[in-house]
Design an enzyme around this catalytic site. Structure first.
Site, PDB file in Angstrom:
ATOM      1  N   LYS A 178       0.902  -1.284  -0.054  1.00 33.57           N
ATOM      2  CA  LYS A 178       0.167  -0.083   0.110  1.00 33.57           C
ATOM      3  C   LYS A 178       0.818   1.230  -0.002  1.00 33.57           C
ATOM      4  CE  LYS A 178      -4.321  -1.570   1.711  1.00 33.57           C
ATOM      5  NZ  LYS A 178      -5.588  -1.686   2.648  1.00 33.57           N
ATOM      6  N   LYS A 190      -5.078  -9.386  -7.008  1.00 35.50           N
ATOM      7  CA  LYS A 190      -6.052  -9.740  -6.260  1.00 35.50           C
ATOM      8  C   LYS A 190      -7.481  -8.856  -6.825  1.00 35.50           C
ATOM      9  CE  LYS A 190      -5.847  -7.387  -2.031  1.00 35.50           C
ATOM     10  NZ  LYS A 190      -5.886  -7.184  -0.733  1.00 35.50           N
ATOM     11  N   LYS A 209     -10.640  -2.952  -4.367  1.00 33.23           N
ATOM     12  CA  LYS A 209     -11.435  -1.639  -4.363  1.00 33.23           C
ATOM     13  C   LYS A 209     -10.746  -0.783  -5.151  1.00 33.23           C
ATOM     14  CE  LYS A 209     -13.101  -2.663   0.305  1.00 33.23           C
ATOM     15  NZ  LYS A 209     -12.627  -2.490   1.400  1.00 33.23           N
TER      16      LYS A 209
HETATM   17  P1  TYM Z   1     -10.637  -5.304   3.600  1.00 28.71           P
HETATM   18  O1  TYM Z   1     -11.511  -4.359   3.761  1.00 28.71           O
HETATM   19  O2  TYM Z   1      -9.451  -5.169   2.590  1.00 28.71           O
HETATM   20  O3  TYM Z   1     -11.436  -6.561   3.113  1.00 28.71           O
HETATM   21  C1  TYM Z   1     -12.524  -6.992   3.482  1.00 28.71           C
HETATM   22  C2  TYM Z   1     -12.660  -8.602   3.528  1.00 28.71           C
HETATM   23  O4  TYM Z   1     -12.755  -9.096   2.320  1.00 28.71           O
HETATM   24  C3  TYM Z   1     -11.531  -9.963   1.947  1.00 28.71           C
HETATM   25  N1  TYM Z   1     -11.161  -9.704   0.677  1.00 28.71           N
HETATM   26  C4  TYM Z   1     -10.896 -10.585  -0.402  1.00 28.71           C
HETATM   27  N2  TYM Z   1     -11.245 -11.951  -0.034  1.00 28.71           N
HETATM   28  C5  TYM Z   1     -11.030 -12.801  -1.312  1.00 28.71           C
HETATM   29  N3  TYM Z   1     -10.538 -12.195  -2.523  1.00 28.71           N
HETATM   30  C6  TYM Z   1     -10.359 -10.956  -2.609  1.00 28.71           C
HETATM   31  N4  TYM Z   1      -9.833 -10.496  -3.845  1.00 28.71           N
HETATM   32  C7  TYM Z   1     -10.511  -9.983  -1.454  1.00 28.71           C
HETATM   33  N5  TYM Z   1     -10.453  -8.585  -1.236  1.00 28.71           N
HETATM   34  C8  TYM Z   1     -10.875  -8.569   0.219  1.00 28.71           C
HETATM   35  C9  TYM Z   1     -10.492  -9.385   2.880  1.00 28.71           C
HETATM   36  O5  TYM Z   1      -9.555 -10.663   3.055  1.00 28.71           O
HETATM   37  C10 TYM Z   1     -11.200  -9.040   4.213  1.00 28.71           C
HETATM   38  O6  TYM Z   1     -11.798 -10.169   5.016  1.00 28.71           O
HETATM   39  N6  TYM Z   1      -7.720  -5.380   7.429  1.00 28.71           N
HETATM   40  C11 TYM Z   1      -9.079  -5.715   6.982  1.00 28.71           C
HETATM   41  C12 TYM Z   1     -10.227  -5.190   7.742  1.00 28.71           C
HETATM   42  C13 TYM Z   1     -10.119  -5.473   9.473  1.00 28.71           C
HETATM   43  C14 TYM Z   1     -10.101  -6.629  10.065  1.00 28.71           C
HETATM   44  C15 TYM Z   1     -10.124  -6.442  11.420  1.00 28.71           C
HETATM   45  C16 TYM Z   1     -10.423  -8.004   9.572  1.00 28.71           C
HETATM   46  C17 TYM Z   1      -9.968  -4.747  10.459  1.00 28.71           C
HETATM   47  N7  TYM Z   1      -9.826  -5.234  11.307  1.00 28.71           N
HETATM   48  C18 TYM Z   1     -10.152  -7.220  12.291  1.00 28.71           C
HETATM   49  C19 TYM Z   1     -10.704  -8.904  10.455  1.00 28.71           C
HETATM   50  C20 TYM Z   1     -10.429  -8.871  11.555  1.00 28.71           C
HETATM   51  C21 TYM Z   1      -9.084  -5.235   5.677  1.00 28.71           C
HETATM   52  O7  TYM Z   1      -8.519  -4.267   5.117  1.00 28.71           O
HETATM   53  O8  TYM Z   1     -10.015  -5.739   4.913  1.00 28.71           O
END
Ligand code: TYM
Length: 342
Positions: free
Chosen positions: A122, A205, A208
């Protein structure tokens, strides 16, 4: 009856997960996370958070952020999260997240954070211009989970390293203070759907932030857009093989088969067998039909919910109250353990 009661009384394991309200919730979020979140409600006490404090580690326009928080909550509910059964709230409304994160900043080691690949991805080439928040992002994530002593965390594959750090922080905290306070979390990563790739490049991957809207299927896309994106998705000239091995070096083909398998709830192997020898024109038509069938109800529900912001705000406020009630005694105990209070 007595048996039923004792079943109810027995504390269930806690699940925690979250997603950043940065717009464009997509098929990867749904297959890697939301769908799994909804399923886990049957067996666990679930807490699902809109992680707005994580979102602001990169600049967010305030008006857009306000909308995105509601949109994220709408996506959770439309994906099957029941806001009565589960706790649904936004992170900033439970101040204990930020407080525990500070304490974890003092537990985690610089060397641990230096290894985080997501920061490197990032921050890109100009690390020194990244916010400090982006660097310590994973300690806030550890706080999110451990504030509720959650033991299961359903996420996509890209979050695995952050969960390992969460385990390291829990372990070091317990060792440093000679307690057995924080549990060691288990990632709950589904096999099919854990890593959905871009429709334009099978090695990236689905994300967004990809500038090309054709790289992802948004949860707000209508049937026409879904069909067009799948039709335009990159593939190769070969037909679908009858075995998985043969897809190993065909990332785009593997991705489409993976999406089909996750949406149909069928093992990858079965999808290969079913479409073996067929070309991608035919496969893409079947995939479009399936994707529209599964996603249209979610899209419709999201747009209905978006028309009622007061309802979403009410859900988030009630969720924050419940989350605060769970978090307060745990943070209080942390304060006592580390000597801030007696
Ligand atoms: P974030 O917002 O990037 O994504 C949310 C969830 O979607 C999953 N994800 C995917 N899974 C499969 N293929 C993809 N291309 C893909 N893109 C996103 C992510 O793995 C995630 O599960 N750091 C985390 C948010 C967070 C969190 C937490 C998660 C903050 N605190 C505590 C679990 C527990 C994040 O940025 O997810």
């Amino acid at each position: 009856m007595a048996n039923d009661q004792s079943k109810k009384m027995k504390a269930r394991e806690r699940v925690f997960s979250g997603a950043q309200p940065t717009g464009n919730m997509h098929l990867g979020n749904y297959l890697g996370a939301f769908r799994n979140w909804a399923r886990m409600q049957a067996d666990y006490d679930c807490i699902y958070c809109v992680v707005d404090l994580h979102a602001i580690t990169t600049f967010q326009d305030p008006e857009t952020l306000r909308d995105n928080v509601r949109d994220a909550a709408a996506a959770y509910i439309a994906s099957g999260i029941d806001p009565e059964a589960s706790i649904l709230f936004s992170q900033s409304q439970v101040p204990a997240h930020a407080e525990l994160a500070w304490i974890f900043n003092c537990v985690a080691r610089l060397g641990w954070l230096n290894r985080m690949t997501q920061f490197k991805d990032k921050a890109g080439k100009h690390k020194e211009r990244a916010s400090v928040g982006l660097y310590i992002y994973p300690t806030l994530m550890a706080a999110d989970i451990l504030l509720y002593k959650a033991t299961r965390v359903p996420v996509g594959q890209d979050q695995k390293q952050h969960l390992e750090l969460t385990r390291d922080i829990a372990q070091k905290f317990n060792n440093d203070f000679g307690v057995d306070f924080f549990p060691i979390v288990e990632p709950a990563i589904l096999e099919e759907g854990a890593r959905i790739m871009s429709l334009r490049d099978g090695r990236q991957k689905m994300s967004k932030s990809d500038p090309s809207d054709y790289s992802r299927i948004n949860l707000t896309d209508d049937a026409g857009a879904i069909a067009k994106k799948i039709r335009k998705a990159r593939t190769d000239a070969d037909p679908i093989p009858d075995n998985l091995e043969a897809l190993k070096d065909r990332p785009e083909a593997l991705n489409l088969v993976t999406i089909y398998s996750a949406l149909a709830d069928l093992p990858l192997k079965r999808v290969c067998q079913e479409f073996s020898g067929k070309g991608f024109a035919e496969f893409k038509a079947a995939l479009s039909e399936l994707a529209v069938e599964k996603l249209a109800p979610i899209t419709a529900e999201m747009s209905r919910l978006k028309g009622d912001p007061a309802y979403i705000d009410g859900i988030l406020a009630a969720g924050a109250e419940r989350a605060n009630d769970l978090a307060a005694p745990i943070l209080k105990e942390v304060h006592r353990i580390i000597g801030l209070t007696s």
